[in-house]
Scaffold this active site. Structure first.
Site, PDB file in Angstrom:
ATOM      1  N   SER A  27       0.849  -1.188   0.000  1.00 17.95           N
ATOM      2  CA  SER A  27       0.000   0.000   0.000  1.00 17.95           C
ATOM      3  C   SER A  27       0.882   1.234   0.000  1.00 17.95           C
ATOM      4  O   SER A  27       2.044   1.198   0.417  1.00 17.95           O
ATOM      5  CB  SER A  27      -0.931   0.011   1.222  1.00 17.95           C
ATOM      6  OG  SER A  27      -0.176   0.027   2.428  1.00 17.95           O
ATOM      7  N   GLY A  31      -2.430   3.811  -3.745  1.00 21.59           N
ATOM      8  CA  GLY A  31      -3.462   2.816  -3.518  1.00 21.59           C
ATOM      9  C   GLY A  31      -2.933   1.565  -2.864  1.00 21.59           C
ATOM     10  O   GLY A  31      -1.847   1.555  -2.272  1.00 21.59           O
ATOM     11  N   LYS A  49      -3.803  -3.510  -8.508  1.00 20.99           N
ATOM     12  CA  LYS A  49      -3.682  -2.269  -7.757  1.00 20.99           C
ATOM     13  C   LYS A  49      -5.001  -1.514  -7.801  1.00 20.99           C
ATOM     14  O   LYS A  49      -5.507  -1.183  -8.877  1.00 20.99           O
ATOM     15  CB  LYS A  49      -2.557  -1.396  -8.322  1.00 20.99           C
ATOM     16  CG  LYS A  49      -2.280  -0.161  -7.471  1.00 20.99           C
ATOM     17  CD  LYS A  49      -0.905   0.417  -7.794  1.00 20.99           C
ATOM     18  CE  LYS A  49      -0.435   1.355  -6.696  1.00 20.99           C
ATOM     19  NZ  LYS A  49       0.973   1.744  -6.861  1.00 20.99           N
ATOM     20  N   ASP A 149       6.285  10.228 -11.287  1.00 24.84           N
ATOM     21  CA  ASP A 149       6.488   9.776  -9.900  1.00 24.84           C
ATOM     22  C   ASP A 149       7.642   8.777  -9.828  1.00 24.84           C
ATOM     23  O   ASP A 149       7.528   7.709  -9.226  1.00 24.84           O
ATOM     24  CB  ASP A 149       5.202   9.151  -9.348  1.00 24.84           C
ATOM     25  CG  ASP A 149       5.205   9.063  -7.819  1.00 24.84           C
ATOM     26  OD1 ASP A 149       5.945   9.860  -7.189  1.00 24.84           O
ATOM     27  OD2 ASP A 149       4.482   8.225  -7.261  1.00 24.84           O
TER      28      ASP A 149
END
Length: 508
Positions: A27, A31, A49, A149
């Protein structure tokens, strides 16, 4: 792609009438990730996911579908991007996507890295980013993808028989969807990971590949030192905004004085961390070139991938002792073997002892074409449900299609165990060529070298096979190895294509 609803977004249950959820395995800010079995594919494990952001309208669902489809298409282009299979939205509006289940470790659990490992992983990360930044074809238009990211938690490292360690980047396209979904909702929150965000990302500007390059610079700094280039007093947005916009990164030498870093590598990382995107490397190709230059330099702390993964040998002669080569050239094609393009192993008795050889039949022209080829080998062994060894030799020439020479050896067979033991005892094994046109006598002899570590592993596999109870499922194990063989061929080619055109052999 299947978009059936899922009854329960957490816990066990059947998703899309296909995926049986088993347990939560991870996690984070984006998510939760569940391990699941794909019941339509015989229970094949997959990872699913569920994103944190709820899809509240048709437009958002369409945008998620577009990002998921682009991510899936991208994952088909590079082995360094996690394979995406499926996507959907459950009855509570939670989007999910299905991806390959990876057995390995997150990069965040491996850092800091040694210089050789840093170089190996950085190159693979760059190859994945380069593939994404070049884009995918959507309706005739190339659409580049920016990850948004890049961080150690989104880099997965798995053991690989060819590359040693294989990098997989997670969550391509997902960060962009979450950013859109957040600004489209009432929360208008910031999506990203603050320590790795570029200044322009924090400003909400339109991003290009240079934003990922900034994040890559932060991550490379951390991969080497175990620390980030800045350490604000708090983890709030304002503190990181100030660090990324106005504070110079710490010097790597100050953070880790014991690290003997080549100046060129230090300069490369600092260039990636430039505040202005125009001052950074303008594309991933420039970073890859810099890494390649480092690899090819005389820096003793950065051994080349070639030297660490394979062994160079002379392109003149077979590389075998003269007496052994003479024994090979005296061989006749076995009468019990068909006259066709085949390959098979055989024990060869010479004045210098016994050894395992590969006998193969090709056309005269092919034998001539591959006379100066790159020779590469690999071994894979499985014990269950039946001990079976896959021995692959590749003849590689950039101007020709590779010649694949696989052999499957049932390791409950005593003769096969002897052949593998002889492979482990001898540094090289001969490749003995017979031509279709001249049926009886040997036409050429080459050899391939087995690395010492692999020879030791072959010995271990023989010992394991001797101690296993009898089974009658050889065909099942052979089919499993055939599947692995298909998967590894593209990786072997990628490895060979990245190397200079020399005669090499290596078993990994």
């Amino acid at each position: 792609m299947n978009k059936s609803p899922f009854i329960s977004p957490s816990g066990t249950g059947l998703l899309a009438n296909r995926y049986q959820l088993k347990q939560l395995i991870g996690s984070g800010g984006m998510g939760e990730v569940f391990l699941a079995n794909d019941i339509l594919l015989g229970g094949t494990p997959v990872a699913i996911k569920f994103l944190t952001q709820t899809v509240v309208n048709t437009k958002m669902q369409q945008d998620f579908a577009r990002e998921a489809l682009m991510s899936a298409a991208l994952s088909q282009k590079s082995i360094h991007i996690v394979r995406a299979y499926d996507y959907g939205v459950n009855e509570k509006g939670k989007p999910y996507y299905v991806m390959e289940y990876l057995c390995g470790k997150s990069l965040k659990d491996l850092i800091p890295l040694s210089l050789p490992m840093f170089l190996t992983l950085s190159r693979q990360i760059c190859l994945a980013l380069q593939c994404a930044h070049q884009g995918i074809n959507i309706d005739g238009k190339m659409c580049p993808l920016v990850h948004r990211d890049i961080k150690p938690a989104n880099i997965f490292v798995i053991p690989d028989p060819i590359l040693g360690q294989l990098v997989k980047i997670l969550d391509f396209g997902i960060a962009r969807f979450l950013n859109y979904a957040s600004t489209a909702s009432t929360s208008k929150g910031f999506n990203g990971t603050l320590p790795y965000c570029s200044p322009e990302q924090l400003d909400g500007e339109k991003l290009d590949s240079r934003s990922d390059i900034y994040s890559l610079g932060v991550m490379m700094f951390e991969m080497l030192t175990g620390k980030k280039p800045w350490q604000p007093e708090t983890d709030y947005f304002g503190a990181w905004y100030k660090a990324h916009h106005f504070e110079q990164p710490k010097a790597i030498a100050d953070v880790k004085p014991t690290l003997k870093l080549p100046q060129k590598l230090n300069n490369l990382i600092m260039a990636c961390l430039a505040k202005k995107s125009c001052d950074r490397p303008q594309n991933i190709a420039q970073i890859l070139q810099a890494l390649n230059n480092l690899e090819q330099s005389n820096c003793p702390s950065l051994p080349t991938i070639l030297a660490s993964r394979s062994i160079l040998s002379s392109s003149l002669g077979s590389g075998l002792p003269i007496a052994v080569e003479q024994s090979c050239r005296q061989l006749l094609w076995p009468q019990n073997k068909p006259i066709q393009e085949i390959v098979f192993p055989q024990v060869l008795d010479t004045v210098q002892g016994s050894m395992t050889a590969l006998l193969l039949m090709l056309s005269k022209q092919e034998i001539k074409n591959y006379a100066l080829s790159t020779r590469y080998n690999q071994f894979i062994f499985i014990t269950s449900p039946h001990p079976m060894l896959l021995w692959v030799t590749v003849l590689y020439n950039r101007q020709l299609a590779p010649k694949w020479l696989p052999c499957y050896l049932d390791m409950q067979n005593l003769q096969n165990r002897r052949m593998v033991s002889l492979l482990a005892e001898n540094e090289r094994y001969p490749l003995i060529f017979f031509s279709l046109e001249a049926l009886h006598s040997c036409t050429n002899v080459l050899s391939s070298r087995i690395e010492p570590t692999q020879r030791q592993m072959l010995k271990t596999w023989v010992e394991q096979s001797q101690n296993l109870p009898p089974t009658f499922q050889a065909q099942v194990s052979k089919q499993l190895l055939k599947q692995q063989y298909k998967q590894m061929q593209s990786r072997i080619l990628q490895y060979l294509e990245s190397k200079p055109e020399v005669v090499l052999s290596g078993s990994i």
